[in-house]
Design a protein around this motif. Structure first.
Motif, PDB file in Angstrom:
ATOM      1  N   LEU A 319       0.838  -1.199   0.000  1.00 23.80           N
ATOM      2  CA  LEU A 319       0.000   0.000   0.000  1.00 23.80           C
ATOM      3  C   LEU A 319       0.872   1.248   0.000  1.00 23.80           C
ATOM      4  O   LEU A 319       0.598   2.225  -0.706  1.00 23.80           O
ATOM      5  CB  LEU A 319      -0.933  -0.001   1.210  1.00 23.80           C
ATOM      6  N   VAL A 320       1.932   1.220   0.809  1.00 25.22           N
ATOM      7  CA  VAL A 320       2.863   2.349   0.842  1.00 25.22           C
ATOM      8  C   VAL A 320       3.452   2.588  -0.550  1.00 25.22           C
ATOM      9  O   VAL A 320       3.516   3.728  -1.029  1.00 25.22           O
ATOM     10  CB  VAL A 320       3.985   2.095   1.875  1.00 25.22           C
ATOM     11  N   ALA A 321       3.860   1.510  -1.210  1.00 23.85           N
ATOM     12  CA  ALA A 321       4.425   1.638  -2.557  1.00 23.85           C
ATOM     13  C   ALA A 321       3.406   2.221  -3.535  1.00 23.85           C
ATOM     14  O   ALA A 321       3.756   3.049  -4.398  1.00 23.85           O
ATOM     15  CB  ALA A 321       4.912   0.275  -3.054  1.00 23.85           C
ATOM     16  N   GLU A 322       2.143   1.812  -3.418  1.00 21.66           N
ATOM     17  CA  GLU A 322       1.084   2.364  -4.273  1.00 21.66           C
ATOM     18  C   GLU A 322       0.943   3.867  -4.055  1.00 21.66           C
ATOM     19  O   GLU A 322       0.795   4.636  -5.012  1.00 21.66           O
ATOM     20  CB  GLU A 322      -0.251   1.676  -3.980  1.00 21.66           C
ATOM     21  N   ARG A 323       0.972   4.276  -2.798  1.00 24.85           N
ATOM     22  CA  ARG A 323       0.820   5.696  -2.491  1.00 24.85           C
ATOM     23  C   ARG A 323       1.990   6.501  -3.037  1.00 24.85           C
ATOM     24  O   ARG A 323       1.805   7.608  -3.562  1.00 24.85           O
ATOM     25  CB  ARG A 323       0.688   5.882  -0.975  1.00 24.85           C
ATOM     26  N   ILE A 324       3.188   5.972  -2.918  1.00 25.28           N
ATOM     27  CA  ILE A 324       4.365   6.655  -3.455  1.00 25.28           C
ATOM     28  C   ILE A 324       4.254   6.786  -4.967  1.00 25.28           C
ATOM     29  O   ILE A 324       4.548   7.853  -5.546  1.00 25.28           O
ATOM     30  CB  ILE A 324       5.646   5.893  -3.061  1.00 25.28           C
ATOM     31  N   ALA A 325       3.814   5.713  -5.628  1.00 24.52           N
ATOM     32  CA  ALA A 325       3.750   5.693  -7.090  1.00 24.52           C
ATOM     33  C   ALA A 325       2.806   6.761  -7.638  1.00 24.52           C
ATOM     34  O   ALA A 325       3.025   7.290  -8.743  1.00 24.52           O
ATOM     35  CB  ALA A 325       3.329   4.312  -7.578  1.00 24.52           C
ATOM     36  N   LYS A 326       1.767   7.086  -6.888  1.00 21.32           N
ATOM     37  CA  LYS A 326       0.843   8.128  -7.344  1.00 21.32           C
ATOM     38  C   LYS A 326       1.572   9.448  -7.551  1.00 21.32           C
ATOM     39  O   LYS A 326       1.285  10.191  -8.493  1.00 21.32           O
ATOM     40  CB  LYS A 326      -0.296   8.297  -6.340  1.00 21.32           C
ATOM     41  N   PHE A 327       2.526   9.733  -6.676  1.00 21.28           N
ATOM     42  CA  PHE A 327       3.225  11.017  -6.754  1.00 21.28           C
ATOM     43  C   PHE A 327       4.433  10.967  -7.679  1.00 21.28           C
ATOM     44  O   PHE A 327       4.726  11.956  -8.358  1.00 21.28           O
ATOM     45  CB  PHE A 327       3.601  11.484  -5.344  1.00 21.28           C
ATOM     46  N   THR A 328       5.119   9.825  -7.750  1.00 20.49           N
ATOM     47  CA  THR A 328       6.220   9.729  -8.714  1.00 20.49           C
ATOM     48  C   THR A 328       5.680   9.804 -10.133  1.00 20.49           C
ATOM     49  O   THR A 328       6.358  10.286 -11.047  1.00 20.49           O
ATOM     50  CB  THR A 328       7.032   8.436  -8.526  1.00 20.49           C
ATOM     51  N   GLY A 329       4.435   9.357 -10.301  1.00 23.39           N
ATOM     52  CA  GLY A 329       3.810   9.454 -11.611  1.00 23.39           C
ATOM     53  C   GLY A 329       3.480  10.887 -12.008  1.00 23.39           C
ATOM     54  O   GLY A 329       3.253  11.178 -13.182  1.00 23.39           O
ATOM     55  N   ILE A 330       3.461  11.787 -11.031  1.00 27.02           N
ATOM     56  CA  ILE A 330       3.142  13.192 -11.296  1.00 27.02           C
ATOM     57  C   ILE A 330       4.392  14.017 -11.529  1.00 27.02           C
ATOM     58  O   ILE A 330       4.481  14.772 -12.506  1.00 27.02           O
ATOM     59  CB  ILE A 330       2.325  13.785 -10.123  1.00 27.02           C
ATOM     60  N   VAL A 331       5.391  13.890 -10.640  1.00 23.89           N
ATOM     61  CA  VAL A 331       6.572  14.758 -10.725  1.00 23.89           C
ATOM     62  C   VAL A 331       7.873  13.994 -10.943  1.00 23.89           C
ATOM     63  O   VAL A 331       8.940  14.598 -11.077  1.00 23.89           O
ATOM     64  CB  VAL A 331       6.703  15.639  -9.457  1.00 23.89           C
ATOM     65  N   GLY A 332       7.813  12.665 -10.957  1.00 25.66           N
ATOM     66  CA  GLY A 332       9.015  11.864 -11.141  1.00 25.66           C
ATOM     67  C   GLY A 332       9.635  11.456  -9.813  1.00 25.66           C
ATOM     68  O   GLY A 332       9.484  12.142  -8.803  1.00 25.66           O
ATOM     69  N   ALA A 333      10.341  10.343  -9.826  1.00 25.52           N
ATOM     70  CA  ALA A 333      10.915   9.787  -8.601  1.00 25.52           C
ATOM     71  C   ALA A 333      11.965  10.696  -7.973  1.00 25.52           C
ATOM     72  O   ALA A 333      12.189  10.661  -6.764  1.00 25.52           O
ATOM     73  CB  ALA A 333      11.520   8.415  -8.887  1.00 25.52           C
ATOM     74  N   ASP A 334      12.611  11.531  -8.792  1.00 28.17           N
ATOM     75  CA  ASP A 334      13.648  12.413  -8.261  1.00 28.17           C
ATOM     76  C   ASP A 334      13.073  13.575  -7.478  1.00 28.17           C
ATOM     77  O   ASP A 334      13.822  14.322  -6.837  1.00 28.17           O
ATOM     78  CB  ASP A 334      14.532  12.936  -9.395  1.00 28.17           C
ATOM     79  N   ARG A 335      11.745  13.722  -7.493  1.00 25.67           N
ATOM     80  CA  ARG A 335      11.107  14.834  -6.760  1.00 25.67           C
ATOM     81  C   ARG A 335      10.082  14.333  -5.747  1.00 25.67           C
ATOM     82  O   ARG A 335       9.143  15.038  -5.404  1.00 25.67           O
ATOM     83  CB  ARG A 335      10.463  15.810  -7.743  1.00 25.67           C
ATOM     84  N   VAL A 336      10.312  13.114  -5.243  1.00 27.17           N
ATOM     85  CA  VAL A 336       9.432  12.555  -4.222  1.00 27.17           C
ATOM     86  C   VAL A 336      10.272  11.964  -3.091  1.00 27.17           C
ATOM     87  O   VAL A 336      11.253  11.262  -3.344  1.00 27.17           O
ATOM     88  CB  VAL A 336       8.499  11.466  -4.800  1.00 27.17           C
ATOM     89  N   ILE A 337       9.888  12.273  -1.863  1.00 27.58           N
ATOM     90  CA  ILE A 337      10.429  11.648  -0.656  1.00 27.58           C
ATOM     91  C   ILE A 337       9.241  11.073   0.097  1.00 27.58           C
ATOM     92  O   ILE A 337       8.208  11.727   0.223  1.00 27.58           O
ATOM     93  CB  ILE A 337      11.187  12.660   0.229  1.00 27.58           C
TER      94      ILE A 337
END
Length: 376
Positions: A319-337
């Motif tokens: 579930l945590v990974a799903e939540r992270i993926a929602k935001f990496t899909g918006i701004v990219g993994a380099d802009r998500v913590i």
């Protein structure tokens, strides 16, 4: 790019720490050297637990503070007496639940003095001890990145209300001038500065529930202007800001939508933005970031809360990974913590989540980030 992990700041305190903090809070006699030794020991253990859980960007857990906002009364002049208590509007809508909270001791007890004089720093001695404790623990346990919390002018004005300055804006300006040295001291020590700003959301249904959204936004904008003034000369890349709607289990039916405060949030002079997105009232608002992605400045790093801080459920790493993926899909993994919705020890001696479970949640957070990283 590896997605790093962090949290909002406060973590459960030991009973020894709580006893010392309340001895000071209640003006009881205590051994100052023993107080300092207890804080050093507790911060060391807190950092060790964060590292063991897999957290990359650690804090001191706000160990020495009575709370994230009212600690300023101990470090700045101008505060005395008590501020009026005002329950959040959502709890007032459900009086039986509010009574149950009060009867069960479900609301923290601590002083909230008014501002009754000029706000001036008493010096950075207490902050210096906090910084030294955190840096020593980081060096000992191998943490390479750390942050320290500080109250924003707006949240201080929310909890320690004005009874001295002629206007709210004058009070905010005085707070901004007084807090600026604290902010610079943290950054100059090589730590990230985190500004806690629930005033940009929580205060809507706690202090300004009689206003329209448009009227509230004018106040929120003034709060951001005061904060940005206090941050003058500080590199935004060294600053993170946290917004929330109140770290309590409750109906939250009066929460102002993220969509309403989005532009104000984006205007803060900080590159890293921490916000709630796991609890049942705000989990859906990831779509605001998706739908308004063009309005997110290129230098902003999103730090969504991917674990809730008001429930003892431990989130599954998937579930945590799903939540992270929602935001990496918006701004990219380099802009998500990956972060937490709020703190686990917002007030000393008070927290909805069991201390052992709090660290289990941080471990699940780290495991979920590892899954997200593995999937690219």
């Amino acid at each position: 790019m590896t997605i790093k992990t962090t949290h909002v700041g406060s973590l459960p305190r030991t009973q020894e720490v709580v006893d010392f903090i309340f001895a000071r809070e209640n003006a009881e006699s205590y051994d100052a050297d023993a107080f300092d030794a207890a804080m050093t020991k507790a911060v060391d253990a807190t950092v060790a637990k964060q590292v063991a859980a897999g957290i990359d960007i650690v804090s001191d857990g706000e160990t020495s503070k009575i709370s994230y906002a009212t600690y300023v009364k101990d470090r700045y002049t101008g505060f005395s007496g008590d501020s009026p208590r005002n329950a959040p509007a959502d709890l007032k809508k459900f009086p039986s639940f509010l009574k149950r909270l009060a009867d069960d001791g479900g609301t923290p007890q601590y002083a909230r003095p008014m501002c009754t004089g000029e706000v001036r720093s008493k010096g950075q001695g207490e902050l210096g001890k906090d910084i030294a404790n955190l840096k020593a623990a980081m060096a000992k346990h191998g943490a390479t990145e750390g942050f320290m919390n500080a109250a924003s002018p707006g949240v201080i004005s929310l909890f320690l209300q004005n009874d001295f300055y002629p206007t709210r804006d004058a009070y905010l300006a005085a707070l901004a001038d007084a807090m600026a040295e604290e902010y610079r001291t943290i950054v100059d020590a090589g730590l990230m500065l985190q500004l806690d700003c629930p005033d940009l959301a929580l205060s809507r249904h706690m202090l300004f529930n009689d206003l329209s959204d448009a009227e509230f936004l004018k106040i929120a904008i003034a709060h951001v202007e005061a904060l940005n003034h206090a941050l003058s000369g500080i590199d935004p890349a060294r600053v993170r800001v946290h917004i929330c709607w109140g770290n309590y289990e409750g109906p939250h039916v009066c929460d102002v939508p993220m969509d309403t405060v989005f532009s104000t949030f984006m205007s803060v002079g900080a590159n890293q933005l921490l916000f709630e997105t796991s609890n049942p009232r705000h989990a859906h608002e990831w779509t605001v970031f998706r739908d308004r992605a063009a309005e997110i400045p290129d230098d902003k790093i999103l730090v969504p809360g991917v674990v809730d801080t008001t429930t003892n459920f431990v989130e599954h790493p998937e579930l945590v990974a799903e939540r992270i993926a929602k935001f990496t899909g918006i701004v990219g993994a380099d802009r998500v913590i990956a972060g937490s919705d709020c703190g686990f020890g917002t007030f000393a001696g008070f927290g909805a989540v069991d201390p052992e479970i709090a660290y289990a949640k941080l471990e699940a957070l780290a495991q979920g980030a590892a899954l997200a990283n593995a999937r690219g």
